[in-house]
Design a protein around this motif. Structure first.
Motif: not given
Length: 239
Positions: A187-203
């Motif tokens: 996408a034209g080298n569009t810069p993104g900042a990706h925020f990650i949260s609300d962890y859960t535990e599976v296996g």
């Protein structure tokens, strides 16, 4: 791998536990400005994503309507019927994005490529760091919202299809990923900042259930708007 990469993997459950599983499936709710911008509003707002943990493959079902699902690999993307018949397909799909900017509309097959590439990367991270050819290097820590975050620069080999060759992870004291920066090459080298949260535990694996992606400015800071993509996951299973 760098010591920080090992720390991050261990914080999310460890490679030994991760390698017990071959697939991950989750219910996916998506929003944000990107889908309308690309002419694909509503297609993947409410769907299921399944990824292969042994090779780079992802599928979204339904894909627009209940009779279609997608199949993504780096070398081919396809839309399939419920019975598995090929409705449309495209070899070497990344080449079809040549000359694209953030505003360039996508075909359905291009949407299937982007969504598959993105979700496979997101859901295999950080265990993807242990893949052959992936290089990692710890960068200087930063303070964000009063919290000190360690940073890891990641370089991907050409055989892994992902947003960009070089990406950066931000992790908290425990080793959990809080932010993931990249430039979307298709996408034209569009810069993104990706925020990650609300962890859960599976296996025994820690998996974030909430992701919010914003533009990233030239100073490296996230812009407050627009919300480019929102991702919410539930009903996550590993098998």
């Amino acid at each position: 791998m760098s010591d920080l990469a090992t720390h991050i993997i261990d914080a999310h459950g460890g490679l030994e536990q991760w390698r017990k599983f071959k697939t991950l499936k989750a219910h996916l709710i998506q929003g944000g400005a990107l889908w309308m911008l690309k002419g694909k509003a509503g297609v993947l707002d409410d769907t299921w994503v399944t990824i292969d943990l042994t090779r780079e493959h992802a599928s979204h079902a339904p894909f627009g309507d209940a009779s279609r699902k997608s199949s993504f690999t780096p070398g081919k993307v396809a839309l399939l019927s419920d019975a598995g018949s090929v409705l449309e397909e495209l070899d070497q799909p990344r080449a079809s994005f040549a000359g694209h900017t953030l505003e360039t509309p996508w075909s359905d097959l291009q949407l299937a490529y982007f969504a598959g590439c993105a979700m496979w990367t997101y859901l295999t991270m950080p265990f993807l760091l242990a893949s052959p050819g992936v290089e990692t290097e710890e960068l200087e820590a930063v303070v964000e919202n009063g919290e000190t975050l360690r940073r890891l620069r990641v370089r991907f080999p050409a055989d892994i299809a992902t947003h960009s060759t070089t990406q950066t992870l931000y992790v908290d004291e425990s080793g959990l990923i809080k932010r993931h920066d990249y430039d979307v090459e298709i996408a034209g080298n569009t810069p993104g900042a990706h925020f990650i949260s609300d962890y859960t535990e599976v296996g025994g694996i820690k998996i974030p259930t909430k992701r919010r992606i914003f533009p990233r400015g030239e100073d490296g800071k996230a812009m407050p708007e627009p919300l480019v993509v929102s991702i919410d996951l539930d009903q996550i299973t590993l098998a």
